[in-house]
Design a protein around this motif. Structure first.
Motif, PDB file in Angstrom:
ATOM      1  N   VAL A  17      13.179  41.920 -52.128  1.00  0.00           N
ATOM      2  CA  VAL A  17      12.908  41.124 -50.894  1.00  0.00           C
ATOM      3  C   VAL A  17      12.397  40.175 -50.853  1.00  0.00           C
ATOM      4  O   VAL A  17      12.880  38.989 -49.519  1.00  0.00           O
ATOM      5  CB  VAL A  17      12.380  42.495 -49.633  1.00  0.00           C
ATOM      6  N   HIS A  18      11.664  39.869 -51.559  1.00  0.00           N
ATOM      7  CA  HIS A  18      10.922  38.179 -51.576  1.00  0.00           C
ATOM      8  C   HIS A  18      11.635  37.808 -52.076  1.00  0.00           C
ATOM      9  O   HIS A  18      12.154  36.364 -51.659  1.00  0.00           O
ATOM     10  CB  HIS A  18       9.907  38.893 -52.487  1.00  0.00           C
ATOM     11  N   GLN A  19      12.922  37.867 -53.299  1.00  0.00           N
ATOM     12  CA  GLN A  19      13.354  36.475 -54.020  1.00  0.00           C
ATOM     13  C   GLN A  19      14.825  36.664 -53.066  1.00  0.00           C
ATOM     14  O   GLN A  19      15.216  35.336 -53.732  1.00  0.00           O
ATOM     15  CB  GLN A  19      13.978  37.472 -55.680  1.00  0.00           C
ATOM     16  N   LEU A  45      -1.831  32.821 -47.553  1.00  0.00           N
ATOM     17  CA  LEU A  45      -0.352  32.909 -45.956  1.00  0.00           C
ATOM     18  C   LEU A  45      -1.295  33.182 -44.734  1.00  0.00           C
ATOM     19  O   LEU A  45      -0.755  32.144 -44.373  1.00  0.00           O
ATOM     20  CB  LEU A  45      -0.036  35.041 -45.517  1.00  0.00           C
ATOM     21  N   MET A  46      -2.898  33.551 -44.305  1.00  0.00           N
ATOM     22  CA  MET A  46      -3.154  33.228 -43.500  1.00  0.00           C
ATOM     23  C   MET A  46      -3.582  31.689 -43.036  1.00  0.00           C
ATOM     24  O   MET A  46      -3.440  31.074 -41.642  1.00  0.00           O
ATOM     25  CB  MET A  46      -4.421  34.170 -43.664  1.00  0.00           C
ATOM     26  N   ALA A  72       4.517  51.006 -48.817  1.00  0.00           N
ATOM     27  CA  ALA A  72       5.632  50.303 -49.728  1.00  0.00           C
ATOM     28  C   ALA A  72       6.462  49.836 -47.827  1.00  0.00           C
ATOM     29  O   ALA A  72       5.799  49.279 -47.967  1.00  0.00           O
ATOM     30  CB  ALA A  72       6.395  51.846 -50.297  1.00  0.00           C
ATOM     31  N   GLN A  73       5.985  50.973 -47.037  1.00  0.00           N
ATOM     32  CA  GLN A  73       6.130  50.480 -45.861  1.00  0.00           C
ATOM     33  C   GLN A  73       5.255  48.790 -45.531  1.00  0.00           C
ATOM     34  O   GLN A  73       5.857  48.191 -44.334  1.00  0.00           O
ATOM     35  CB  GLN A  73       6.959  51.207 -44.708  1.00  0.00           C
ATOM     36  N   ARG A  74       4.456  49.256 -45.729  1.00  0.00           N
ATOM     37  CA  ARG A  74       3.515  47.925 -44.936  1.00  0.00           C
ATOM     38  C   ARG A  74       3.380  47.107 -46.490  1.00  0.00           C
ATOM     39  O   ARG A  74       2.765  45.857 -45.408  1.00  0.00           O
ATOM     40  CB  ARG A  74       1.602  48.474 -44.764  1.00  0.00           C
ATOM     41  N   LEU A  75       3.019  47.218 -47.121  1.00  0.00           N
ATOM     42  CA  LEU A  75       3.525  46.117 -47.777  1.00  0.00           C
ATOM     43  C   LEU A  75       4.914  45.596 -47.988  1.00  0.00           C
ATOM     44  O   LEU A  75       4.850  43.948 -47.802  1.00  0.00           O
ATOM     45  CB  LEU A  75       3.407  46.619 -49.608  1.00  0.00           C
ATOM     46  N   ARG A  76       6.350  45.895 -47.767  1.00  0.00           N
ATOM     47  CA  ARG A  76       6.563  45.199 -46.918  1.00  0.00           C
ATOM     48  C   ARG A  76       6.324  44.399 -45.943  1.00  0.00           C
ATOM     49  O   ARG A  76       7.594  42.635 -46.282  1.00  0.00           O
ATOM     50  CB  ARG A  76       7.855  46.198 -46.460  1.00  0.00           C
ATOM     51  N   GLU A  77       5.831  44.812 -44.908  1.00  0.00           N
ATOM     52  CA  GLU A  77       5.304  43.938 -43.711  1.00  0.00           C
ATOM     53  C   GLU A  77       4.881  42.375 -44.025  1.00  0.00           C
ATOM     54  O   GLU A  77       5.818  41.135 -43.710  1.00  0.00           O
ATOM     55  CB  GLU A  77       5.170  44.812 -42.761  1.00  0.00           C
ATOM     56  N   ILE A  78       4.369  42.811 -45.352  1.00  0.00           N
ATOM     57  CA  ILE A  78       3.521  40.988 -45.567  1.00  0.00           C
ATOM     58  C   ILE A  78       4.463  40.759 -46.990  1.00  0.00           C
ATOM     59  O   ILE A  78       4.060  39.597 -46.558  1.00  0.00           O
ATOM     60  CB  ILE A  78       2.088  41.953 -46.612  1.00  0.00           C
ATOM     61  N   ILE A  79       5.527  41.441 -47.572  1.00  0.00           N
ATOM     62  CA  ILE A  79       5.693  40.346 -48.339  1.00  0.00           C
ATOM     63  C   ILE A  79       6.767  40.064 -47.699  1.00  0.00           C
ATOM     64  O   ILE A  79       7.351  38.805 -47.975  1.00  0.00           O
ATOM     65  CB  ILE A  79       6.927  41.859 -49.343  1.00  0.00           C
ATOM     66  N   ARG A  83       7.131  35.637 -48.169  1.00  0.00           N
ATOM     67  CA  ARG A  83       8.186  35.314 -48.107  1.00  0.00           C
ATOM     68  C   ARG A  83       9.290  33.562 -46.924  1.00  0.00           C
ATOM     69  O   ARG A  83       9.199  33.060 -47.232  1.00  0.00           O
ATOM     70  CB  ARG A  83      10.186  36.594 -47.599  1.00  0.00           C
ATOM     71  N   GLU A  84       8.706  34.214 -45.858  1.00  0.00           N
ATOM     72  CA  GLU A  84       8.336  32.960 -44.843  1.00  0.00           C
ATOM     73  C   GLU A  84       8.366  31.716 -45.079  1.00  0.00           C
ATOM     74  O   GLU A  84       8.330  30.924 -44.874  1.00  0.00           O
ATOM     75  CB  GLU A  84       8.589  33.825 -42.988  1.00  0.00           C
ATOM     76  N   GLU A  85       7.546  32.351 -45.643  1.00  0.00           N
ATOM     77  CA  GLU A  85       5.964  30.443 -46.726  1.00  0.00           C
ATOM     78  C   GLU A  85       6.495  30.697 -48.001  1.00  0.00           C
ATOM     79  O   GLU A  85       5.263  28.996 -48.811  1.00  0.00           O
ATOM     80  CB  GLU A  85       4.626  31.034 -45.774  1.00  0.00           C
ATOM     81  N   ASP A  86       7.174  31.366 -48.488  1.00  0.00           N
ATOM     82  CA  ASP A  86       7.334  31.007 -50.164  1.00  0.00           C
ATOM     83  C   ASP A  86       6.134  30.969 -50.654  1.00  0.00           C
ATOM     84  O   ASP A  86       6.204  30.538 -51.520  1.00  0.00           O
ATOM     85  CB  ASP A  86       8.252  29.628 -50.754  1.00  0.00           C
ATOM     86  N   ILE A  87       5.153  32.469 -50.798  1.00  0.00           N
ATOM     87  CA  ILE A  87       3.859  32.257 -51.447  1.00  0.00           C
ATOM     88  C   ILE A  87       4.570  33.375 -52.396  1.00  0.00           C
ATOM     89  O   ILE A  87       4.696  34.280 -51.986  1.00  0.00           O
ATOM     90  CB  ILE A  87       2.857  32.692 -51.060  1.00  0.00           C
ATOM     91  N   PRO A  88       4.484  32.788 -53.537  1.00  0.00           N
ATOM     92  CA  PRO A  88       4.870  34.550 -54.854  1.00  0.00           C
ATOM     93  C   PRO A  88       3.306  35.073 -55.245  1.00  0.00           C
ATOM     94  O   PRO A  88       2.687  35.342 -54.171  1.00  0.00           O
ATOM     95  CB  PRO A  88       4.816  33.504 -55.803  1.00  0.00           C
ATOM     96  N   LEU A  89       4.474  36.398 -55.991  1.00  0.00           N
ATOM     97  CA  LEU A  89       3.361  37.441 -56.200  1.00  0.00           C
ATOM     98  C   LEU A  89       3.497  37.400 -57.014  1.00  0.00           C
ATOM     99  O   LEU A  89       4.591  37.537 -58.082  1.00  0.00           O
ATOM    100  CB  LEU A  89       3.509  38.615 -54.692  1.00  0.00           C
TER     101      LEU A  89
END
Length: 151
Positions: A17-19, A45-46, A72-79, A83-89
């Motif tokens: 999702v992120h990539q 991100l903040m 997993a669902q809650r992590l997806r919301e943050i991911i 993604r919108e800010e191009d912040i890698p993990l």
């Protein structure tokens, strides 16, 4: 083995999702000078979004997930926000933490790691951080602090 497979599956689907459709890599190994953990990414991100309370609430919700599917669902919301800010993990680190999450005392251990990562993050010089309590902006210098023995 199932716990390991579940952890890797969740981490890989979050990475996908992120990539998706990105030319820059959204996986970045954690380094001391460039933290790649979830907590550090959320803190960044903040700062980038200047939307601390909303992002912080989502981060807290991640920590209160009762099981892996909810996590997993809650992590997806943050991911999606990362993604919108191009912040890698660091997805290898995330996979290890998701594996650890599934064991007794695992959620507490992982929450502590995420919290330490969140509070240890310091914005690199030149980032959009402001003097409003953003990490790395209001830290006292060595000359500003005195020990009780110095008085």
């Amino acid at each position: 083995m199932t716990r390991a497979e579940d952890a890797v599956h969740v981490a890989m689907t979050l990475w996908a999702v992120h990539q998706q459709s990105r030319s820059t890599e959204m996986h970045r190994p954690h380094r001391t000078d460039a933290p790649g953990g979830l907590g550090a990414a959320v803190r960044r991100l903040m700062i980038e979004r200047d939307a601390g309370d909303a992002v912080l609430k989502r981060f807290v919700r991640i920590g209160t997930a009762p099981d892996l599917p909810t996590l997993a669902q809650r992590l997806r919301e943050i991911i999606v926000l990362l993604r919108e800010e191009d912040i890698p993990l660091d997805y290898a680190l995330l996979a290890r933490q998701l594996y650890q999450w599934q064991w007794p005392q695992g959620p507490e251990t992982v929450r502590r790691a995420w919290g330490r990562s969140f509070h240890a993050y310091r914005a690199p010089k030149g980032d959009r951080s402001t003097g409003t309590g953003a990490p790395g902006t209001d830290a006292p210098s060595d000359s500003d602090t005195t020990s009780k023995d110095d008085s």
